[in-house]
Design an enzyme around this catalytic site. Sequence first.
Site, mmCIF file in Angstrom:
data_model
loop_
_atom_site.group_PDB
_atom_site.id
_atom_site.type_symbol
_atom_site.label_atom_id
_atom_site.label_comp_id
_atom_site.label_asym_id
_atom_site.label_seq_id
_atom_site.Cartn_x
_atom_site.Cartn_y
_atom_site.Cartn_z
ATOM 1 N N LYS A 263 0.828 -1.246 -0.060
ATOM 2 C CA LYS A 263 -0.302 0.079 -0.026
ATOM 3 C C LYS A 263 0.553 1.466 -0.197
ATOM 4 O O LYS A 263 0.297 2.448 -0.398
ATOM 5 C CB LYS A 263 -0.916 -0.553 0.789
ATOM 6 C CG LYS A 263 -1.981 -1.043 0.588
ATOM 7 C CD LYS A 263 -3.204 -0.640 2.255
ATOM 8 C CE LYS A 263 -4.325 -1.888 1.551
ATOM 9 N NZ LYS A 263 -5.333 -1.635 2.867
ATOM 10 N N LYS B 23 -4.875 -9.798 -6.801
ATOM 11 C CA LYS B 23 -6.480 -9.692 -6.123
ATOM 12 C C LYS B 23 -6.942 -9.632 -6.653
ATOM 13 O O LYS B 23 -7.301 -8.007 -6.422
ATOM 14 C CB LYS B 23 -5.986 -10.490 -4.578
ATOM 15 C CG LYS B 23 -6.687 -10.003 -3.654
ATOM 16 C CD LYS B 23 -6.330 -9.402 -2.502
ATOM 17 C CE LYS B 23 -6.292 -7.759 -2.630
ATOM 18 N NZ LYS B 23 -6.514 -7.491 -1.314
ATOM 19 N N LYS C 14 -11.450 -3.803 -3.945
ATOM 20 C CA LYS C 14 -12.238 -2.883 -3.815
ATOM 21 C C LYS C 14 -11.521 -1.632 -4.274
ATOM 22 O O LYS C 14 -11.676 -0.212 -5.040
ATOM 23 C CB LYS C 14 -13.358 -2.188 -2.830
ATOM 24 C CG LYS C 14 -12.178 -2.239 -1.822
ATOM 25 C CD LYS C 14 -13.309 -2.638 -0.536
ATOM 26 C CE LYS C 14 -12.483 -3.064 1.013
ATOM 27 N NZ LYS C 14 -12.912 -3.999 1.351
HETATM 28 P P1 TYM Z 1 -10.821 -6.403 3.951
HETATM 29 O O1 TYM Z 1 -11.579 -5.055 4.041
HETATM 30 O O2 TYM Z 1 -9.051 -5.920 2.161
HETATM 31 O O3 TYM Z 1 -11.622 -7.042 3.607
HETATM 32 C C1 TYM Z 1 -12.455 -8.272 4.215
HETATM 33 C C2 TYM Z 1 -12.370 -9.530 3.666
HETATM 34 O O4 TYM Z 1 -12.627 -9.742 2.261
HETATM 35 C C3 TYM Z 1 -11.473 -11.009 2.049
HETATM 36 N N1 TYM Z 1 -11.002 -10.864 0.132
HETATM 37 C C4 TYM Z 1 -10.842 -11.631 0.257
HETATM 38 N N2 TYM Z 1 -11.320 -12.216 -0.267
HETATM 39 C C5 TYM Z 1 -10.803 -13.672 -1.207
HETATM 40 N N3 TYM Z 1 -10.755 -13.159 -2.167
HETATM 41 C C6 TYM Z 1 -9.860 -11.597 -2.613
HETATM 42 N N4 TYM Z 1 -9.927 -10.716 -3.470
HETATM 43 C C7 TYM Z 1 -10.414 -10.662 -1.214
HETATM 44 N N5 TYM Z 1 -10.481 -9.206 -1.058
HETATM 45 C C8 TYM Z 1 -10.566 -8.759 0.099
HETATM 46 C C9 TYM Z 1 -10.328 -10.584 3.379
HETATM 47 O O5 TYM Z 1 -9.009 -11.469 3.254
HETATM 48 C C10 TYM Z 1 -10.888 -10.053 4.312
HETATM 49 O O6 TYM Z 1 -10.781 -11.507 5.179
HETATM 50 N N6 TYM Z 1 -7.516 -5.694 7.664
HETATM 51 C C11 TYM Z 1 -9.282 -6.884 7.136
HETATM 52 C C12 TYM Z 1 -10.376 -6.259 7.920
HETATM 53 C C13 TYM Z 1 -10.209 -6.487 9.313
HETATM 54 C C14 TYM Z 1 -10.105 -7.103 10.103
HETATM 55 C C15 TYM Z 1 -10.116 -7.223 11.857
HETATM 56 C C16 TYM Z 1 -10.450 -8.692 10.149
HETATM 57 C C17 TYM Z 1 -10.021 -5.122 10.377
HETATM 58 N N7 TYM Z 1 -9.551 -6.069 11.707
HETATM 59 C C18 TYM Z 1 -9.677 -8.046 12.598
HETATM 60 C C19 TYM Z 1 -10.541 -10.158 10.503
HETATM 61 C C20 TYM Z 1 -10.146 -9.789 12.171
HETATM 62 C C21 TYM Z 1 -8.945 -5.818 5.284
HETATM 63 O O7 TYM Z 1 -8.371 -4.817 5.712
HETATM 64 O O8 TYM Z 1 -9.818 -6.867 4.903
#
Ligand code: TYM
Length: 347
Positions: free
Chosen positions: A123, A206, A209
Amino acid sequence: MSEPVQTPPTFPRRIFSGIQPSGGLTLGNYLGALKRFVEKQDEGIETIYCLVDMHAITVWQDPVKLRQQTREAAAGFIAAGIDPRRSILFNQSQVTAHVELAWIFNCIARMGWMSRMTQFKDKAGKNSENVSLGLFAYPSLMAADIMAYKATDVPVGEDQKQHLELCRDIAIKFNNDYKVDYFPIVEPLIEGVATRVMSLRDGTKKMSKSDPSDQSRINLTDDADMIANKIRKAKTDTDPLPDSVEGLKDRPEARNLVNIYAALADLAPAKVIQDFAGAQFGTFKPALAELAVAKLSPITGEMTRLMKDPAEIDRILGKGADQADAIARPIVDKVYDIVGMIRSRQV
Ligand code: TYM
């Protein structure tokens, strides 16, 4: 007499996970996370799901859009099957225990650990002097999200694995430094065939969004025509589908579409390959588009309906925050006690 053997405490199973409301939800979020959140809720274990708005602002968010996206993500959760009577659903900023614990974890985590986080490096890119301090500390807040509930199981996609390993390291160091068995060592649940859904334009990237190309992803707000169009235009090679999963090995785009089909249909990729062996993409893509529309349209429709009543969404998030706070507050109060803070206010 010999010393009694100390057995480490067992923690009751509790599931926590979160999604950033930093844009619309994608098919990657749905298959890698949300769909599995619903399955976990239906297994009858306590489930806590959070829209991590504090994480979202580690990169610039327009305030009006952030509020809108948070409500839309909440609507997406409910439309996909999260039942606020059976799971706790809330937005992170309403429960202050998260940021309080995050500060304490900032004092536990080491600079070297944080510097190794590949997501930060991706990032920040070449611009690392100019990104927010919050972006660097991001995984520490994530560990706090989980540990504020002493959660034991965290369903996530593949890209969050390193952050969960850091969460384990922080919990272990906290327990060691203060000579307590206070925090559980979390189990990442990275399961199924859609743990890494790839971009529709580039099978090595990947689906995200934040990708500048909207054609690269399916959004949960896309209508049937948009979904069909994006799948029709998805990048592929020119060969027909193979007759075994091994035949997908060096074909990232084809593998991605087969995995998406498998995840949407709740089938093993091998079964999808068996059904479409030898088929051209001219046959497979329309079948995938039809399946995607059948599975996603009801969710999109329900999201649109829920979004007509933002006050009701806010009410659900507020109630969820009250429930979350009731669990997290005593856990974080005890942390203050462990680290040696005076807590003498009469409230
Ligand atoms: P974020 O918002 O990027 O994504 C949320 C969840 O979606 C999954 N994900 C995917 N899975 C499969 N293929 C993809 N292309 C894909 N894009 C996103 C992510 O792996 C995630 O599970 N840091 C985290 C949010 C967070 C969190 C937490 C998660 C904050 N605190 C505590 C678990 C526990 C994040 O940015 O997810």
